[in-house]
Design an enzyme around this catalytic site. Structure first.
Site, short mmCIF file in Angstrom:
data_model
loop_
_atom_site.label_atom_id
_atom_site.label_comp_id
_atom_site.label_asym_id
_atom_site.label_seq_id
_atom_site.Cartn_x
_atom_site.Cartn_y
_atom_site.Cartn_z
N THR A 23 0.85 -1.18 0.00
CA THR A 23 0.00 0.00 0.00
C THR A 23 0.89 1.23 0.00
OG1 THR A 23 -2.02 1.00 0.90
CG2 THR A 23 -0.38 0.28 2.51
N CYS A 29 -3.19 7.66 7.81
CA CYS A 29 -3.77 6.32 7.69
C CYS A 29 -2.82 5.29 8.30
CB CYS A 29 -4.00 5.97 6.22
SG CYS A 29 -5.20 7.01 5.37
N HIS A 46 -5.82 -0.93 4.74
CA HIS A 46 -5.34 0.46 4.79
C HIS A 46 -6.51 1.29 5.33
CE1 HIS A 46 -3.28 3.93 2.36
NE2 HIS A 46 -4.10 4.45 3.25
#
Length: 161
Positions: A23, A29, A46
């Protein structure tokens, strides 16, 4: 030949070995990697926000720590992962911007990390390693074969956890 499967923002995916998961652009995040140490079935989510009950538009389970981790675990179990063998690694949760406001509402990265740890604890999934906080973004790549998490940053190097 192993494939590298991309996990987008507010997204999740699971793989069988030898495939890997990646990711990009984790700021506030958090990327959570779950790994079955026996079957090597692995998953990544994520997440963008801490808790689904705090938001009205909460239909995307992968967007939130509480629902995303639970959904990821459920998907892995359906693939054949053994619940008692699942461990985790966590990265992200940075404070990307400075705010004069000291209220918790703007500290999304820190709130995300707290929610992730709380959710993993409630699910009885140990955290083997983490690279959280700071004020810089991360890209992570998780190997289902080895259980290693590669954390790439700009200005802070690359590390394996």
């Amino acid at each position: 030949m192993a494939e590298v499967i991309k996990v987008g923002m507010a997204d999740l995916n699971c793989v069988y070995p030898p495939d890997a998961l990646i990711t990009l652009g984790l700021g506030s995040c958090v990327g959570i990697c779950l790994h079955d140490r026996e079957t090597k079935i692995s998953g990544m989510v994520h997440i963008m926000l801490p808790y689904s009950h705090q938001i009205k538009n909460n239909s995307n389970l992968a967007k939130f720590a509480d629902t995303g981790i639970a959904k990821l675990l459920d998907d892995m179990l359906k693939m054949g992962a053994k619940r008692s063998k699942v461990v985790s690694k966590v990265a992200g949760g940075a404070q990307m911007f400075n705010f004069n406001d000291t209220s918790d509402i703007m500290r999304i990265g820190a709130r995300n990390v707290v929610a992730v740890k709380e959710t993993l604890k409630n699910l009885n999934i140990p955290i083997l390693a983490e690279d959280t906080g700071g004020s810089y973004g991360r890209t992570i790549e998780f190997s289902s074969d080895t259980g290693l998490l590669l954390v790439k940053t700009i200005g802070h190097g690359i590390k394996q956890i």
